[in-house]
Write a protein that holds these residues in place. Sequence first.
Motif, mmCIF file in Angstrom:
data_model
loop_
_atom_site.group_PDB
_atom_site.id
_atom_site.type_symbol
_atom_site.label_atom_id
_atom_site.label_comp_id
_atom_site.label_asym_id
_atom_site.label_seq_id
_atom_site.Cartn_x
_atom_site.Cartn_y
_atom_site.Cartn_z
ATOM 1 N N VAL A 158 -22.854 121.328 79.325
ATOM 2 C CA VAL A 158 -23.081 120.018 78.715
ATOM 3 C C VAL A 158 -22.489 119.933 77.306
ATOM 4 O O VAL A 158 -22.547 120.886 76.532
ATOM 5 C CB VAL A 158 -24.601 119.673 78.741
ATOM 6 N N ILE A 159 -21.856 118.782 77.068
ATOM 7 C CA ILE A 159 -21.389 118.422 75.714
ATOM 8 C C ILE A 159 -22.313 117.316 75.226
ATOM 9 O O ILE A 159 -22.544 116.347 75.940
ATOM 10 C CB ILE A 159 -19.948 117.856 75.757
ATOM 11 N N GLU A 160 -22.832 117.476 74.028
ATOM 12 C CA GLU A 160 -23.774 116.493 73.484
ATOM 13 C C GLU A 160 -23.275 115.846 72.207
ATOM 14 O O GLU A 160 -23.292 116.482 71.161
ATOM 15 C CB GLU A 160 -25.121 117.166 73.198
ATOM 16 N N PRO A 161 -22.848 114.592 72.257
ATOM 17 C CA PRO A 161 -22.683 113.825 71.018
ATOM 18 C C PRO A 161 -24.011 113.130 70.708
ATOM 19 O O PRO A 161 -24.530 112.389 71.528
ATOM 20 C CB PRO A 161 -21.597 112.797 71.351
ATOM 21 N N SER A 162 -24.545 113.415 69.533
ATOM 22 C CA SER A 162 -25.862 112.893 69.146
ATOM 23 C C SER A 162 -25.740 112.122 67.842
ATOM 24 O O SER A 162 -25.431 112.691 66.801
ATOM 25 C CB SER A 162 -26.826 114.075 68.993
ATOM 26 N N PHE A 163 -25.966 110.807 67.925
ATOM 27 C CA PHE A 163 -25.743 109.916 66.782
ATOM 28 C C PHE A 163 -27.057 109.602 66.075
ATOM 29 O O PHE A 163 -28.050 109.277 66.723
ATOM 30 C CB PHE A 163 -25.170 108.573 67.246
ATOM 31 N N GLY A 164 -27.034 109.685 64.763
ATOM 32 C CA GLY A 164 -28.178 109.234 63.961
ATOM 33 C C GLY A 164 -27.964 107.779 63.593
ATOM 34 O O GLY A 164 -27.032 107.449 62.852
ATOM 35 N N LEU A 165 -28.812 106.905 64.119
ATOM 36 C CA LEU A 165 -28.605 105.465 63.906
ATOM 37 C C LEU A 165 -28.907 105.053 62.470
ATOM 38 O O LEU A 165 -28.175 104.269 61.863
ATOM 39 C CB LEU A 165 -29.474 104.673 64.893
ATOM 40 N N ASP A 166 -29.994 105.592 61.896
ATOM 41 C CA ASP A 166 -30.386 105.181 60.548
ATOM 42 C C ASP A 166 -29.347 105.634 59.512
ATOM 43 O O ASP A 166 -29.027 104.911 58.578
ATOM 44 C CB ASP A 166 -31.770 105.736 60.221
ATOM 45 N N ARG A 167 -28.830 106.835 59.699
ATOM 46 C CA ARG A 167 -27.789 107.328 58.798
ATOM 47 C C ARG A 167 -26.518 106.497 58.919
ATOM 48 O O ARG A 167 -25.806 106.266 57.943
ATOM 49 C CB ARG A 167 -27.442 108.775 59.145
ATOM 50 N N THR A 168 -26.239 106.089 60.147
ATOM 51 C CA THR A 168 -25.085 105.230 60.388
ATOM 52 C C THR A 168 -25.270 103.913 59.645
ATOM 53 O O THR A 168 -24.343 103.407 58.999
ATOM 54 C CB THR A 168 -24.940 104.986 61.905
ATOM 55 N N PHE A 169 -26.485 103.390 59.722
ATOM 56 C CA PHE A 169 -26.837 102.147 59.030
ATOM 57 C C PHE A 169 -26.616 102.300 57.523
ATOM 58 O O PHE A 169 -26.035 101.424 56.874
ATOM 59 C CB PHE A 169 -28.308 101.841 59.335
ATOM 60 N N TYR A 170 -27.072 103.407 56.996
ATOM 61 C CA TYR A 170 -26.874 103.734 55.577
ATOM 62 C C TYR A 170 -25.377 103.732 55.260
ATOM 63 O O TYR A 170 -24.920 103.098 54.295
ATOM 64 C CB TYR A 170 -27.482 105.116 55.319
ATOM 65 N N GLY A 171 -24.604 104.420 56.077
ATOM 66 C CA GLY A 171 -23.159 104.504 55.863
ATOM 67 C C GLY A 171 -22.484 103.145 55.887
ATOM 68 O O GLY A 171 -21.572 102.870 55.092
ATOM 69 N N ILE A 172 -22.930 102.289 56.795
ATOM 70 C CA ILE A 172 -22.346 100.947 56.888
ATOM 71 C C ILE A 172 -22.651 100.150 55.618
ATOM 72 O O ILE A 172 -21.764 99.546 55.013
ATOM 73 C CB ILE A 172 -22.891 100.198 58.128
ATOM 74 N N LEU A 173 -23.924 100.144 55.219
ATOM 75 C CA LEU A 173 -24.289 99.395 54.007
ATOM 76 C C LEU A 173 -23.477 99.903 52.813
ATOM 77 O O LEU A 173 -22.951 99.119 52.018
ATOM 78 C CB LEU A 173 -25.788 99.532 53.712
#
Lengths: 502, 502
Positions: B356-371
């Motif tokens: 198994v290959i696992e890409p695991s995204f942190g949504l809140d951190r992504t939100f921070y990065g976008i802002l």
Amino acid sequence: MNIEKIIDIAKKRGFIFQSAEIYGGLSGFFDYGPLGTIMKNKIENFWREFFVKSENNIFEISSRTIAPEPVWQASGHLKDFVDPITQCRSCKSMFRADNLIEEATGKFVEGTKADELTKIIKENRIKCPKCKGTLSDVRIFNLMLKTNVGPVEGTNAYLRPETAQGIFTNFKNILNSTRAKLPFGVAQIGISYRNEISPRQWIMRLREFNQMEIEFFFNPKKPEYPNFSEIAKKKLKIVTREEQKKSGKAVEMTAEDAIEKQIIPNQWMVYFMLKELDWYQQLGLPVEVLRHRHMLPEETPHYSKGNFDMEIKFDFGWKEVVGNAYRTDFDLQTHMKHSGKDLAVAEDGEKIVPHVIEPSFGLDRTFYGILLHCFVEDKKRGWDWFKFPAKIAPYIAAVYPLVSKDGLPEKAKEIFNSLKGCFGVFYDEAGSIGKRYARADEIGTNYCITIDYQTLKDNTVTVRDRDSTKQIRVEFKKLPEIIWKLTNKEIEFEKAGKLLKD
Amino acid sequence: MNIEKIIDIAKKRGFIFQSAEIYGGLSGFFDYGPLGTIMKNKIENFWREFFVKSENNIFEISSRTIAPEPVWQASGHLKDFVDPITQCRSCKSMFRADNLIEEATGKFVEGTKADELTKIIKENRIKCPKCKGTLSDVRIFNLMLKTNVGPVEGTNAYLRPETAQGIFTNFKNILNSTRAKLPFGVAQIGISYRNEISPRQWIMRLREFNQMEIEFFFNPKKPEYPNFSEIAKKKLKIVTREEQKKSGKAVEMTAEDAIEKQIIPNQWMVYFMLKELDWYQQLGLPVEVLRHRHMLPEETPHYSKGNFDMEIKFDFGWKEVVGNAYRTDFDLQTHMKHSGKDLAVAEDGEKIVPHVIEPSFGLDRTFYGILLHCFVEDKKRGWDWFKFPAKIAPYIAAVYPLVSKDGLPEKAKEIFNSLKGCFGVFYDEAGSIGKRYARADEIGTNYCITIDYQTLKDNTVTVRDRDSTKQIRVEFKKLPEIIWKLTNKEIEFEKAGKLLKD
């Protein structure tokens, strides 16, 4: 209705799995499988469209599932969110005392105090239903799941038993950031938790469950729904308190009558009750299995001005799926008192603590109701199937090559790929067309699109309608438009193309 | 970049609120307000579109957030999901021992055992950073939040620290219900929990957070991504292990090179890494603030064949937002062993335990990065604003009457209502047009539509572009089509209507 059959299909086809099944599961926990998740997402989105986006004054938030103890002290959950329990002294089984008494005596005792329940158990010589052992004194058990946040001696915190409190604690921030004026609502879709003593009935009484809630705030001095005249003649079916003592049956009445006769205490409440009645019918539930019940005084919190459950008729009887509660200003007042913060709203030169109407939807119970009432046991067809409306069906269409040769699979895949961006569709080439129809029907797929030899000549395909099994022949380039019109009920199936004989 | 300014706007305009703020909050918990929730939902939907729906072999599930102890025994979290902590003997503050040591000595000690850390603290005479008090011996602290399910002496259970385990425990049910063939993936969007010792950096290190994960299963004997030639020349920027010892800088390389030089151990992994790089750019992040870092051996679990973090350059430095892990067959094997259930897949006549290959995204951190990276400090304009792409902007457009009289509000509301079904739009008539532009810009609204006296004559409106502040005049009936084309970058703004002078 055969619920066991539905539970089997739900597992076999990937709607609902028992959580951690390979470890024997954990009572009261179920997962949504691949098809269940598509459908759950569609239900949530449809709810959001219908109850939030279609309104101009309802905002959605997403608050966290854990809150510290002071929140639950203020909300009253620490003290009042409890069940009376009794344990068998012999087999150690645990029971809800009120349920046991109701089953044994037929007497309704919800809300009765622990020592009173102990007395009733003794007087009626109620024994353990499993082993006939003697039951312990009744004691109070808090239904919130507790945890501890932070290292070592951390902070006591609880998993929320309702999403609503996150709306109340954020009230001032929501008000300030939206510049909203009363009346306005705040919605939330999310997980809640209740440490049920005896989870039961599949995904009905769960320990972790999905809610869709609205807290609708208004000035108690202006409690009217401004467009009430537009809904005044619409009809509700209500099991009134009076009828609960008599027939137990629902009485049909207009919105206007419900207000005038003071059966429903508020026009906004009527508005939401009518709207949910409409929504559930759009989910595929017939109006006959839907009704509202006025909660009895002993079922209603002291601060409420009236609670009305919307109930679905399940295989085991009528059961709440939406709770409508007129919570008055209880929540904002208690949070003001406990936090010391001013949660009043400036309105017409005075400070108002708004009243609130809460429609609170149980998503998992709704899901149960949909599976149950969309299920068609079909001896004629030779297989059972789900009559899901396109709004919530896991897939709108299936795409098949008639046979797996002569370039048909390639053509079918090409068509499948061109349709993918337009609506939910899957590709299947395994087994006979009959078997593929059966599989598509079983998961409630609205249309089956078959690519055959004629397709290679004239770019037409057959479209089979799940509900009637009738077939039409259409140009495949017109499929997105035709499917769109069909699912929006803008055209009848038989007129959407050249009707083929069965 | 002024993160404090962004945090202020995020609160003021309803993106992010501190949870239970009126009770002083709970460290590591933040809520999404009305605008934040719209944007969070759009990010989730865009992720689902991009990573799940666009693929034909990735299924989404939704498993519960609580699982019983045996799951965490099997997964290794009970034993290994721990942080080393030390407490100040004077002020009783609690710290992560490895962080303290790294800050004090610059030495990287993640993964070092407790007694070794105690030794390092003593040898280096590291004191409490708050009060200079003596620190306790280091001990191990499990980061899972614990609860107890069921009445009285219930079952030990834990709030999941990752959504992934719900995919592994459901693996057989998913496989059977979907009839999937390897390779295939299972995705999940949901909440996870980590009892962080010291939550910090706003919504960066949270105790309750949102994840978007994929477990992609394949036959280890057939590890190739079938369309690799199509992506072979695409470029990644990777901080290799070698460069981490030297410059610390990212090296640009093609997908092909990364595989040939054995820097990335698997083609599917490269596929996902490229795809996430693309996705983050579509979220509005410039490629310069994105890179992948090969995790060092001491940061990598023993069973992994290679972990690569995708990092964003934040105000405080580079930080992981996606973890890409080649977890081999570790998870399925351990669950097979602990549950006694066969989780192997029949493939080409043999039984395979997939890798198994696992890409695991942190949504809140992504939100921070976008802002952070969409924020524009704009002295010329006189206000700061967010350059959100339409895909994720809370609102695509605002609708204004030029003035609040002469029938303009009525006309504007009519236009607003007709646009509501097409895209996210809000109505505003408070204050001057300039102030309304500023308010719309501040929440990243792509277009402002103004209804003026000319509208009443010829049904045209002005459309203002957020990014350029240029304005065009268009027929309002064409708005849905024009806005659709603009947001899909099918036409340039200046050519979408009659350009007006500023």
